[in-house]
Design a protein around this motif. Sequence first.
Motif, PDB file in Angstrom:
ATOM      1  N   ASN A 179       0.692  -1.110  -0.369  1.00 15.19           N
ATOM      2  CA  ASN A 179      -0.164  -0.331   0.023  1.00 15.19           C
ATOM      3  C   ASN A 179       1.137   1.267  -0.016  1.00 15.19           C
ATOM      4  OD1 ASN A 179      -2.493   1.252   0.491  1.00 15.19           O
ATOM      5  ND2 ASN A 179      -1.596   2.076   2.735  1.00 15.19           N
ATOM      6  N   ALA A 180       2.328   1.209   0.564  1.00 15.76           N
ATOM      7  CA  ALA A 180       2.877   2.459   0.333  1.00 15.76           C
ATOM      8  C   ALA A 180       3.675   2.643  -0.674  1.00 15.76           C
ATOM      9  CB  ALA A 180       3.570   2.713   1.219  1.00 15.76           C
ATOM     10  N   LEU A 181       4.166   1.627  -1.064  1.00 16.68           N
ATOM     11  CA  LEU A 181       4.892   1.538  -2.709  1.00 16.68           C
ATOM     12  C   LEU A 181       3.803   1.872  -3.085  1.00 16.68           C
ATOM     13  CD1 LEU A 181       6.445  -2.068  -3.185  1.00 16.68           C
ATOM     14  CD2 LEU A 181       7.624   0.545  -2.804  1.00 16.68           C
ATOM     15  N   LEU A 182       2.303   1.528  -3.649  1.00 22.23           N
ATOM     16  CA  LEU A 182       1.400   2.296  -3.977  1.00 22.23           C
ATOM     17  C   LEU A 182       0.638   3.338  -4.107  1.00 22.23           C
ATOM     18  CD1 LEU A 182      -1.332  -0.082  -4.560  1.00 22.23           C
ATOM     19  CD2 LEU A 182       0.331  -0.302  -6.449  1.00 22.23           C
ATOM     20  N   SER A 183       1.809   4.070  -2.905  1.00 23.91           N
ATOM     21  CA  SER A 183       1.216   5.685  -2.836  1.00 23.91           C
ATOM     22  C   SER A 183       2.249   6.447  -3.500  1.00 23.91           C
ATOM     23  CB  SER A 183       0.814   5.419  -1.434  1.00 23.91           C
ATOM     24  OG  SER A 183       2.128   5.581  -0.355  1.00 23.91           O
ATOM     25  N   PHE A 184       3.156   6.074  -3.618  1.00 22.89           N
ATOM     26  CA  PHE A 184       3.978   6.818  -3.912  1.00 22.89           C
ATOM     27  C   PHE A 184       4.121   6.661  -5.689  1.00 22.89           C
ATOM     28  CE2 PHE A 184       6.532   5.505  -0.215  1.00 22.89           C
ATOM     29  CZ  PHE A 184       6.912   7.147  -0.345  1.00 22.89           C
ATOM     30  N   TYR A 185       3.660   5.778  -6.184  1.00 21.24           N
ATOM     31  CA  TYR A 185       2.772   6.063  -7.642  1.00 21.24           C
ATOM     32  C   TYR A 185       2.013   7.017  -7.671  1.00 21.24           C
ATOM     33  CZ  TYR A 185       1.734   3.734 -12.349  1.00 21.24           C
ATOM     34  OH  TYR A 185       1.478   3.965 -13.991  1.00 21.24           O
ATOM     35  N   PRO A 186       2.061   7.902  -9.039  1.00 19.28           N
ATOM     36  CA  PRO A 186       1.576   9.154  -9.169  1.00 19.28           C
ATOM     37  C   PRO A 186       0.410   9.448  -9.542  1.00 19.28           C
ATOM     38  CG  PRO A 186       3.570   8.985 -10.576  1.00 19.28           C
ATOM     39  CD  PRO A 186       3.419   7.656  -9.613  1.00 19.28           C
ATOM     40  N   LYS A 187      -0.184   8.415 -10.371  1.00 19.00           N
ATOM     41  CA  LYS A 187      -1.549   7.596 -11.121  1.00 19.00           C
ATOM     42  C   LYS A 187      -2.277   7.136 -10.428  1.00 19.00           C
ATOM     43  CE  LYS A 187       0.278  10.997 -14.862  1.00 19.00           C
ATOM     44  NZ  LYS A 187      -0.531  11.916 -14.974  1.00 19.00           N
ATOM     45  N   ASN A 188      -3.635   6.981 -10.846  1.00 20.83           N
ATOM     46  CA  ASN A 188      -4.372   6.297 -10.399  1.00 20.83           C
ATOM     47  C   ASN A 188      -4.513   5.166 -10.712  1.00 20.83           C
ATOM     48  OD1 ASN A 188      -5.868   7.462  -7.383  1.00 20.83           O
ATOM     49  ND2 ASN A 188      -6.288   8.879  -9.245  1.00 20.83           N
ATOM     50  N   GLU A 189      -4.331   4.978 -12.424  1.00 20.85           N
ATOM     51  CA  GLU A 189      -4.208   4.364 -12.742  1.00 20.85           C
ATOM     52  C   GLU A 189      -2.266   3.641 -13.518  1.00 20.85           C
ATOM     53  OE1 GLU A 189      -6.706   2.709 -15.125  1.00 20.85           O
ATOM     54  OE2 GLU A 189      -8.160   3.553 -14.039  1.00 20.85           O
ATOM     55  N   LEU A 190      -2.290   2.110 -13.073  1.00 22.09           N
ATOM     56  CA  LEU A 190      -1.782   1.781 -13.575  1.00 22.09           C
ATOM     57  C   LEU A 190      -1.655   1.414 -15.244  1.00 22.09           C
ATOM     58  CD1 LEU A 190      -0.771  -1.283 -10.368  1.00 22.09           C
ATOM     59  CD2 LEU A 190       0.228   1.222 -10.458  1.00 22.09           C
ATOM     60  N   ALA A 191      -0.971   1.817 -15.468  1.00 21.12           N
ATOM     61  CA  ALA A 191      -0.242   1.599 -17.353  1.00 21.12           C
ATOM     62  C   ALA A 191       0.896   1.917 -17.811  1.00 21.12           C
ATOM     63  CB  ALA A 191      -1.374   2.728 -17.914  1.00 21.12           C
ATOM     64  N   GLN A 192       1.573   1.046 -18.610  1.00 20.43           N
ATOM     65  CA  GLN A 192       2.362   0.780 -19.107  1.00 20.43           C
ATOM     66  C   GLN A 192       3.143   2.026 -19.895  1.00 20.43           C
ATOM     67  OE1 GLN A 192       4.332  -1.836 -19.032  1.00 20.43           O
ATOM     68  NE2 GLN A 192       6.202  -1.305 -19.222  1.00 20.43           N
ATOM     69  N   GLY A 193       2.248   2.814 -20.118  1.00 22.01           N
ATOM     70  CA  GLY A 193       2.193   4.568 -21.005  1.00 22.01           C
ATOM     71  C   GLY A 193       3.069   5.194 -19.614  1.00 22.01           C
ATOM     72  N   ASN A 194       2.102   5.196 -18.119  1.00 19.80           N
ATOM     73  CA  ASN A 194       2.658   6.259 -17.124  1.00 19.80           C
ATOM     74  C   ASN A 194       4.288   5.430 -16.789  1.00 19.80           C
ATOM     75  OD1 ASN A 194       0.764   6.916 -17.413  1.00 19.80           O
ATOM     76  ND2 ASN A 194      -0.751   5.848 -16.260  1.00 19.80           N
ATOM     77  N   GLY A 195       5.074   4.163 -17.145  1.00 14.16           N
ATOM     78  CA  GLY A 195       6.230   4.198 -16.007  1.00 14.16           C
ATOM     79  C   GLY A 195       5.458   3.313 -14.885  1.00 14.16           C
ATOM     80  N   LEU A 196       6.504   2.376 -14.699  1.00 15.52           N
ATOM     81  CA  LEU A 196       5.391   1.309 -13.619  1.00 15.52           C
ATOM     82  C   LEU A 196       6.520   1.211 -12.179  1.00 15.52           C
ATOM     83  CD1 LEU A 196       3.716  -1.621 -15.330  1.00 15.52           C
ATOM     84  CD2 LEU A 196       2.790   0.049 -14.316  1.00 15.52           C
ATOM     85  N   ILE A 197       7.487   1.672 -12.211  1.00 17.76           N
ATOM     86  CA  ILE A 197       8.849   1.609 -11.268  1.00 17.76           C
ATOM     87  C   ILE A 197       8.583   2.653 -10.334  1.00 17.76           C
ATOM     88  CG2 ILE A 197      11.056   1.480 -10.855  1.00 17.76           C
ATOM     89  CD1 ILE A 197      11.645   0.720 -13.131  1.00 17.76           C
ATOM     90  N   VAL A 198       8.299   2.622  -8.800  1.00 18.42           N
ATOM     91  CA  VAL A 198       8.770   3.342  -8.208  1.00 18.42           C
ATOM     92  C   VAL A 198      10.009   3.089  -6.913  1.00 18.42           C
ATOM     93  CG1 VAL A 198       6.257   3.503  -6.866  1.00 18.42           C
ATOM     94  CG2 VAL A 198       7.504   1.304  -6.466  1.00 18.42           C
ATOM     95  N   PHE A 199      10.357   4.167  -6.651  1.00 21.96           N
ATOM     96  CA  PHE A 199      11.945   4.175  -5.616  1.00 21.96           C
ATOM     97  C   PHE A 199      11.498   4.714  -4.758  1.00 21.96           C
ATOM     98  CE2 PHE A 199      10.558   6.970  -9.431  1.00 21.96           C
ATOM     99  CZ  PHE A 199      10.933   8.246  -8.785  1.00 21.96           C
ATOM    100  N   PRO A 200      10.971   4.722  -3.706  1.00 22.18           N
ATOM    101  CA  PRO A 200      11.164   5.395  -2.402  1.00 22.18           C
ATOM    102  C   PRO A 200      12.308   4.727  -1.140  1.00 22.18           C
ATOM    103  CG  PRO A 200       9.535   3.640  -2.791  1.00 22.18           C
ATOM    104  CD  PRO A 200       9.188   4.396  -3.632  1.00 22.18           C
ATOM    105  N   SER A 201      12.992   5.344  -0.412  1.00 21.61           N
ATOM    106  CA  SER A 201      13.877   4.784   0.322  1.00 21.61           C
ATOM    107  C   SER A 201      13.018   4.114   1.407  1.00 21.61           C
ATOM    108  CB  SER A 201      15.108   5.791   1.134  1.00 21.61           C
ATOM    109  OG  SER A 201      13.863   6.605   1.476  1.00 21.61           O
ATOM    110  N   ASN A 202      13.891   3.065   2.083  1.00 26.82           N
ATOM    111  CA  ASN A 202      13.343   2.540   3.210  1.00 26.82           C
ATOM    112  C   ASN A 202      12.704   3.789   4.225  1.00 26.82           C
ATOM    113  OD1 ASN A 202      13.538   0.249   1.800  1.00 26.82           O
ATOM    114  ND2 ASN A 202      15.453  -0.244   2.813  1.00 26.82           N
ATOM    115  N   ILE A 203      13.794   4.241   4.467  1.00 26.66           N
ATOM    116  CA  ILE A 203      12.941   5.438   5.530  1.00 26.66           C
ATOM    117  C   ILE A 203      11.179   6.096   5.118  1.00 26.66           C
ATOM    118  CG2 ILE A 203      13.505   8.043   6.160  1.00 26.66           C
ATOM    119  CD1 ILE A 203      16.360   6.962   5.692  1.00 26.66           C
ATOM    120  N   GLN A 204      11.603   6.546   3.945  1.00 27.65           N
ATOM    121  CA  GLN A 204       9.796   6.754   3.683  1.00 27.65           C
ATOM    122  C   GLN A 204       8.953   5.852   3.256  1.00 27.65           C
ATOM    123  OE1 GLN A 204      12.017   8.253  -0.457  1.00 27.65           O
ATOM    124  NE2 GLN A 204      10.797  10.698  -0.003  1.00 27.65           N
ATOM    125  N   LEU A 205       9.248   4.450   3.293  1.00 30.61           N
ATOM    126  CA  LEU A 205       8.179   3.450   3.185  1.00 30.61           C
ATOM    127  C   LEU A 205       8.257   2.635   4.685  1.00 30.61           C
ATOM    128  CD1 LEU A 205      10.002   0.907   1.179  1.00 30.61           C
ATOM    129  CD2 LEU A 205       7.378   2.080   0.716  1.00 30.61           C
TER     130      LEU A 205
END
Length: 436
Positions: free
Chosen positions: A62-88
Amino acid sequence: METGSVTTPFGQRSMTLGMLASQVMAGEIKPDQSVDKWKLFRALCEAKPLLGIGDRALAVLNALLSFYPKNELAQGNGLIVFPSNIQLSLRTHGMAEQTVRRHLAALVEAGLLLRRDSPNGKRYVRRDRAGEVDEAFGFSLAPLLARAEEIEQLAAAVMAERLHVQRLRERITLRRRDIAKLIEAAVEEEIPGDWQGLYREFRDLIEGLPRSPTTAQLELLLDELTALRTDILNRLEIRVKSTKQRGNADYTERHIQNSNPESTSELEPSFETKQGAIAEPDNDRGAVAPEKGRGEAAYPHGQKKEEEQSRRPDVRNDGGGLKSFPLGLVLQACPEILAYGPDGVIRNWRDLMAAAVIVRSMLGVSPSAYEEAANVMGPENAATVMACILERGGHINSAGGYLRGLTRRSEKGEFAIGPMLMALLRANAPAGRKVG
């Protein structure tokens, strides 16, 4: 699939075929495929038993999904999130970083995430001059998008199973209620049959169910309870039909007798007088009417009448309209009364009524209260009520007041012994496990 899309983990983490399979699946995502991330997350929460993940792992996802900027998961939006462990850790409400890493590994092992590790193992992003993401290293959400349809199907299967179990529990509850009340009615109506044996069979079925039963165990219990309920209903229906047929036969016989034109009952008033005369006492039973005033000083406060009632178990008084119950059922529901019988044993109603006199005195019930109960309920039922009061002694503050209250209710036709006995039977049975 492009072979350049396959990456291996950083450091000492080993590559597995499962990781390779997840990357192959992620490479087959259709360009126009998309899914609402929060709707998919709710489906994941439903399907977690089948996916092999726990609540804490879902919190990290759930925390990882909150770092994804869009509500829709799509290939065109990029599917990689890169938060640090501290942020998680902050977005999982203070979960320890070591715990976060453990649940991240569990999500990767379950095939819900992919690692896109950088050369040095750090998570970061490179942007072009326009500020758009050029290259990112972190966690890829592509497996979620690739498995979205599968996850939704698993969630639907879990919800269907839960609904099935809920309905099974509801039906089991209904069967339990039906069986208990039907047996209680049969005992109260004094219908012949091994009702105690059926009740023990019923309790054995309930108590044999584990604390956390499987669906198959619930289905088996429902089938057994249904068969037992059907057996009880068949016995009661046979009794109802026989009673109805006997009633019709009696009505037909009375109708034929009243239709006899040669009947002379209306012309013979002396015959009616003989029919209405008081019957003479039955000398064979040895009942001797006590002389008025004799022996009253030796039996103060009505104790003589109590002992006379205990010596005459055949006398019944249905002034309150109460029904007597089998002695074996009374003793099974009220085992504590056995200690007060002659030599610690109760063999018949005479012994029970003698024990009730002793219990009355021990509980502080006045002779007048017990005498009134015996006159209203009948001596057998009064003794049964005293046994019930003894059994529930720890819950009754004043046994005498309680008995007088039951006597008044019996006079009004508002009291029945059957429910009291059945409640004590259930209380004395071994503790069962609840279902439903």
